[in-house]
Scaffold this motif. Structure first.
Motif, PDB file in Angstrom:
ATOM      1  N   ARG A 181       0.817  -1.224   0.000  1.00  0.00           N
ATOM      2  CA  ARG A 181       0.000   0.000   0.000  1.00  0.00           C
ATOM      3  C   ARG A 181       0.847   1.267   0.000  1.00  0.00           C
ATOM      4  O   ARG A 181       0.555   2.212  -0.729  1.00  0.00           O
ATOM      5  CB  ARG A 181      -0.935  -0.012   1.210  1.00  0.00           C
ATOM      6  CG  ARG A 181      -1.966  -1.144   1.186  1.00  0.00           C
ATOM      7  CD  ARG A 181      -2.874  -1.073   2.400  1.00  0.00           C
ATOM      8  NE  ARG A 181      -3.868  -2.143   2.381  1.00  0.00           N
ATOM      9  CZ  ARG A 181      -4.772  -2.332   3.341  1.00  0.00           C
ATOM     10  NH1 ARG A 181      -4.795  -1.511   4.400  1.00  0.00           N
ATOM     11  NH2 ARG A 181      -5.634  -3.329   3.250  1.00  0.00           N
ATOM     12  N   ARG A 182       1.869   1.292   0.839  1.00  0.00           N
ATOM     13  CA  ARG A 182       2.703   2.497   0.906  1.00  0.00           C
ATOM     14  C   ARG A 182       3.390   2.752  -0.428  1.00  0.00           C
ATOM     15  O   ARG A 182       3.450   3.888  -0.907  1.00  0.00           O
ATOM     16  CB  ARG A 182       3.733   2.343   2.028  1.00  0.00           C
ATOM     17  CG  ARG A 182       4.592   3.571   2.273  1.00  0.00           C
ATOM     18  CD  ARG A 182       5.318   3.428   3.606  1.00  0.00           C
ATOM     19  NE  ARG A 182       6.257   2.314   3.587  1.00  0.00           N
ATOM     20  CZ  ARG A 182       7.559   2.445   3.345  1.00  0.00           C
ATOM     21  NH1 ARG A 182       8.063   3.653   3.075  1.00  0.00           N
ATOM     22  NH2 ARG A 182       8.351   1.409   3.374  1.00  0.00           N
ATOM     23  N   ALA A 183       3.889   1.701  -1.040  1.00  0.00           N
ATOM     24  CA  ALA A 183       4.539   1.839  -2.334  1.00  0.00           C
ATOM     25  C   ALA A 183       3.544   2.258  -3.409  1.00  0.00           C
ATOM     26  O   ALA A 183       3.867   3.058  -4.298  1.00  0.00           O
ATOM     27  CB  ALA A 183       5.212   0.521  -2.724  1.00  0.00           C
ATOM     28  N   THR A 184       2.320   1.729  -3.328  1.00  0.00           N
ATOM     29  CA  THR A 184       1.286   2.103  -4.298  1.00  0.00           C
ATOM     30  C   THR A 184       0.977   3.587  -4.207  1.00  0.00           C
ATOM     31  O   THR A 184       0.890   4.283  -5.230  1.00  0.00           O
ATOM     32  CB  THR A 184       0.010   1.287  -4.065  1.00  0.00           C
ATOM     33  OG1 THR A 184       0.303  -0.109  -4.189  1.00  0.00           O
ATOM     34  CG2 THR A 184      -1.065   1.657  -5.078  1.00  0.00           C
ATOM     35  N   ARG A 185       0.824   4.085  -2.978  1.00  0.00           N
ATOM     36  CA  ARG A 185       0.541   5.517  -2.804  1.00  0.00           C
ATOM     37  C   ARG A 185       1.675   6.373  -3.353  1.00  0.00           C
ATOM     38  O   ARG A 185       1.436   7.399  -4.003  1.00  0.00           O
ATOM     39  CB  ARG A 185       0.307   5.830  -1.320  1.00  0.00           C
ATOM     40  CG  ARG A 185      -0.992   5.280  -0.752  1.00  0.00           C
ATOM     41  CD  ARG A 185      -1.297   5.908   0.603  1.00  0.00           C
ATOM     42  NE  ARG A 185      -0.278   5.580   1.589  1.00  0.00           N
ATOM     43  CZ  ARG A 185      -0.330   4.523   2.389  1.00  0.00           C
ATOM     44  NH1 ARG A 185      -1.355   3.675   2.304  1.00  0.00           N
ATOM     45  NH2 ARG A 185       0.621   4.294   3.276  1.00  0.00           N
ATOM     46  N   ALA A 186       2.903   5.958  -3.104  1.00  0.00           N
ATOM     47  CA  ALA A 186       4.045   6.717  -3.608  1.00  0.00           C
ATOM     48  C   ALA A 186       4.067   6.730  -5.130  1.00  0.00           C
ATOM     49  O   ALA A 186       4.375   7.761  -5.750  1.00  0.00           O
ATOM     50  CB  ALA A 186       5.341   6.119  -3.061  1.00  0.00           C
ATOM     51  N   ALA A 187       3.732   5.611  -5.761  1.00  0.00           N
ATOM     52  CA  ALA A 187       3.713   5.541  -7.223  1.00  0.00           C
ATOM     53  C   ALA A 187       2.588   6.398  -7.797  1.00  0.00           C
ATOM     54  O   ALA A 187       2.754   7.023  -8.855  1.00  0.00           O
ATOM     55  CB  ALA A 187       3.560   4.091  -7.675  1.00  0.00           C
ATOM     56  N   ILE A 188       1.446   6.438  -7.110  1.00  0.00           N
ATOM     57  CA  ILE A 188       0.336   7.282  -7.570  1.00  0.00           C
ATOM     58  C   ILE A 188       0.742   8.751  -7.528  1.00  0.00           C
ATOM     59  O   ILE A 188       0.470   9.520  -8.468  1.00  0.00           O
ATOM     60  CB  ILE A 188      -0.923   7.034  -6.707  1.00  0.00           C
ATOM     61  CG1 ILE A 188      -1.496   5.640  -6.989  1.00  0.00           C
ATOM     62  CG2 ILE A 188      -1.983   8.101  -6.974  1.00  0.00           C
ATOM     63  CD1 ILE A 188      -2.638   5.253  -6.070  1.00  0.00           C
ATOM     64  N   VAL A 189       1.401   9.152  -6.448  1.00  0.00           N
ATOM     65  CA  VAL A 189       1.874  10.534  -6.341  1.00  0.00           C
ATOM     66  C   VAL A 189       2.866  10.835  -7.456  1.00  0.00           C
ATOM     67  O   VAL A 189       2.827  11.903  -8.083  1.00  0.00           O
ATOM     68  CB  VAL A 189       2.522  10.782  -4.963  1.00  0.00           C
ATOM     69  CG1 VAL A 189       3.220  12.141  -4.936  1.00  0.00           C
ATOM     70  CG2 VAL A 189       1.469  10.705  -3.866  1.00  0.00           C
ATOM     71  N   LEU A 190       3.754   9.883  -7.735  1.00  0.00           N
ATOM     72  CA  LEU A 190       4.744  10.080  -8.797  1.00  0.00           C
ATOM     73  C   LEU A 190       4.067  10.293 -10.141  1.00  0.00           C
ATOM     74  O   LEU A 190       4.440  11.214 -10.891  1.00  0.00           O
ATOM     75  CB  LEU A 190       5.683   8.878  -8.869  1.00  0.00           C
ATOM     76  CG  LEU A 190       6.704   8.886 -10.022  1.00  0.00           C
ATOM     77  CD1 LEU A 190       7.596  10.116  -9.946  1.00  0.00           C
ATOM     78  CD2 LEU A 190       7.531   7.609 -10.013  1.00  0.00           C
ATOM     79  N   VAL A 191       3.078   9.487 -10.469  1.00  0.00           N
ATOM     80  CA  VAL A 191       2.377   9.646 -11.752  1.00  0.00           C
ATOM     81  C   VAL A 191       1.684  11.007 -11.810  1.00  0.00           C
ATOM     82  O   VAL A 191       1.723  11.688 -12.848  1.00  0.00           O
ATOM     83  CB  VAL A 191       1.374   8.506 -11.963  1.00  0.00           C
ATOM     84  CG1 VAL A 191       0.484   8.785 -13.177  1.00  0.00           C
ATOM     85  CG2 VAL A 191       2.095   7.179 -12.164  1.00  0.00           C
ATOM     86  N   ALA A 192       1.050  11.416 -10.707  1.00  0.00           N
ATOM     87  CA  ALA A 192       0.378  12.715 -10.686  1.00  0.00           C
ATOM     88  C   ALA A 192       1.375  13.848 -10.925  1.00  0.00           C
ATOM     89  O   ALA A 192       1.099  14.788 -11.692  1.00  0.00           O
ATOM     90  CB  ALA A 192      -0.334  12.907  -9.350  1.00  0.00           C
ATOM     91  N   VAL A 193       2.529  13.753 -10.295  1.00  0.00           N
ATOM     92  CA  VAL A 193       3.564  14.775 -10.477  1.00  0.00           C
ATOM     93  C   VAL A 193       4.079  14.772 -11.911  1.00  0.00           C
ATOM     94  O   VAL A 193       4.261  15.831 -12.533  1.00  0.00           O
ATOM     95  CB  VAL A 193       4.719  14.550  -9.480  1.00  0.00           C
ATOM     96  CG1 VAL A 193       5.903  15.446  -9.815  1.00  0.00           C
ATOM     97  CG2 VAL A 193       4.250  14.806  -8.060  1.00  0.00           C
ATOM     98  N   GLU A 194       4.305  13.577 -12.450  1.00  0.00           N
ATOM     99  CA  GLU A 194       4.803  13.472 -13.826  1.00  0.00           C
ATOM    100  C   GLU A 194       3.806  14.045 -14.825  1.00  0.00           C
ATOM    101  O   GLU A 194       4.199  14.746 -15.774  1.00  0.00           O
ATOM    102  CB  GLU A 194       5.076  12.005 -14.154  1.00  0.00           C
ATOM    103  CG  GLU A 194       6.278  11.431 -13.431  1.00  0.00           C
ATOM    104  CD  GLU A 194       6.345   9.925 -13.524  1.00  0.00           C
ATOM    105  OE1 GLU A 194       7.373   9.341 -13.143  1.00  0.00           O
ATOM    106  OE2 GLU A 194       5.342   9.300 -13.970  1.00  0.00           O
ATOM    107  N   LEU A 195       2.528  13.759 -14.631  1.00  0.00           N
ATOM    108  CA  LEU A 195       1.523  14.286 -15.548  1.00  0.00           C
ATOM    109  C   LEU A 195       1.465  15.813 -15.475  1.00  0.00           C
ATOM    110  O   LEU A 195       1.350  16.489 -16.505  1.00  0.00           O
ATOM    111  CB  LEU A 195       0.158  13.682 -15.234  1.00  0.00           C
ATOM    112  CG  LEU A 195      -0.001  12.183 -15.559  1.00  0.00           C
ATOM    113  CD1 LEU A 195      -1.356  11.677 -15.076  1.00  0.00           C
ATOM    114  CD2 LEU A 195       0.154  11.939 -17.052  1.00  0.00           C
ATOM    115  N   SER A 196       1.537  16.343 -14.260  1.00  0.00           N
ATOM    116  CA  SER A 196       1.531  17.804 -14.106  1.00  0.00           C
ATOM    117  C   SER A 196       2.743  18.427 -14.777  1.00  0.00           C
ATOM    118  O   SER A 196       2.642  19.436 -15.484  1.00  0.00           O
ATOM    119  CB  SER A 196       1.520  18.165 -12.611  1.00  0.00           C
ATOM    120  OG  SER A 196       0.370  17.650 -11.973  1.00  0.00           O
ATOM    121  N   GLN A 197       3.908  17.816 -14.560  1.00  0.00           N
ATOM    122  CA  GLN A 197       5.129  18.307 -15.184  1.00  0.00           C
ATOM    123  C   GLN A 197       5.056  18.180 -16.700  1.00  0.00           C
ATOM    124  O   GLN A 197       5.519  19.067 -17.434  1.00  0.00           O
ATOM    125  CB  GLN A 197       6.322  17.516 -14.635  1.00  0.00           C
ATOM    126  CG  GLN A 197       7.666  17.857 -15.254  1.00  0.00           C
ATOM    127  CD  GLN A 197       8.237  19.174 -14.775  1.00  0.00           C
ATOM    128  OE1 GLN A 197       7.510  20.056 -14.337  1.00  0.00           O
ATOM    129  NE2 GLN A 197       9.545  19.312 -14.858  1.00  0.00           N
TER     130      GLN A 197
END
Length: 314
Positions: free
Chosen positions: A236-252
């Motif tokens: 779960r913790r890793a999943t949340r971190a990956a979701i945040v990463l994708v959100a940041v990448e899409l914004s960037q």
């Protein structure tokens, strides 16, 4: 009479490490402002601002003020790093690896400043400018590692996802770093040289921008794969971190595409530089989420199908 030195708390140490991260991200943004306002040679030499003065002069105008101001911010960032080193020394009990990381951050700041000086002495050579940015990324990575290590226990490191997924996370980190490097090539081919007379790297802006975009697509694809893979193993913790990463990448990515199709306005370029720092931090967060350090007494026994305990030095 002997003075009693009180040990520094873990909370204060963590706050100093976080302040170091923020300060180093801030120096990247202000360094970008120097380039985007064409103030890169506001102080035309280094380490002096002029041949006769270490500080800016009225004749140099606003460009000199901007460039010299950014140089002064380096001292502020360095003071935070020094305070962090002293706090680590005063922290009890002594934590393995903390001092090495704190010293790495502290020494990275003058090293980054020297690279910045070389950019001035080479009249803003675009390859050196890119190296200046990447040096800041390295310092930010070390500061992040220090911040995360502070709150960890001193036991062995245990993987919380299977080995193949840890390898996928490392590959994603490598691609993220490659995207940052190629991004400096794009910048070096673009219009914001830092000074009207500064040279460009000679790469075709459209072609190298396409290479950069391809790297971003690969990075997003790998990051999305991490989300599904982590979910499949219940991390779960890793999943949340990956979701945040994708959100940041899409914004960037959105910022990157908008700036490209609007002819690279300075404000969006600055936002993109800030976004690069956030992408790096989000990537490191994913890497960190694939393992955890546990007290030695509670370290679980693993089997061939479970995550392996991997000792590390930091």
């Amino acid at each position: 009479m002997n003075r009693i030195v009180r040990p520094v708390s873990g909370t204060l140490l963590s706050r100093l490490a976080l302040a170091s991260i923020i300060a180093n991200v801030g120096i990247v943004v202000t360094g970008g402002a120097v380039r985007l306002t064409a103030s890169g040679l506001g102080c035309p030499t280094w380490p002096r601002c002029t041949d006769d003065s270490y500080v800016t002069t009225p004749e140099m105008g606003i460009y000199g003020v901007i460039e010299f101001g950014n140089r002064m911010l380096t001292f502020a960032v360095g003071l935070i790093a020094l305070a962090t080193v002293l706090a680590v020394l005063a922290h009890r009990p002594r934590r393995p690896g903390l001092l090495a990381l704190a010293v790495a951050v502290f020494l990275g700041i003058p090293a980054q400043a020297v690279v910045g000086g070389i950019t001035v002495l080479t009249n803003l050579n675009p390859w050196v400018v890119g190296l200046h940015f990447l040096a800041s990324m390295a310092v930010i990575a070390a500061a992040y590692a220090l911040w995360r290590r502070i709150d960890e226990p001193d036991g062995p490191t245990v993987a919380v996802v299977p080995t193949p997924l840890r390898a996928l996370a490392r590959i994603t980190t490598g691609v993220s770093v490659a995207v940052l490097v190629i991004g400096t090539w794009v910048t070096g081919s673009g219009p914001h040289a830092g000074d009207q007379g500064a040279a460009r790297n000679g790469l075709d802006p459209e072609s190298i921008s396409q290479v950069h975009a391809d790297g971003v697509f690969l990075l997003i694809g790998l990051s999305v794969a991490l989300i599904f893979a982590f979910r499949a193993v219940g991390a779960r913790r890793a999943t949340r971190a990956a979701i945040v990463l994708v959100a940041v990448e899409l914004s960037q990515g959105v910022i990157g595409f908008v700036q490209y199709f609007t002819h690279v306005p300075a404000l969006l370029v600055g936002a993109h530089m800030l976004g690069s720092c956030v992408v790096l931090l989000a990537t490191l967060s994913v890497q960190w989420s694939t393992r955890e350090r546990r007290p030695a007494a509670s370290a679980p026994q693993t089997t061939a199908t479970e995550a392996e305990a991997v000792p590390v030095t930091a």
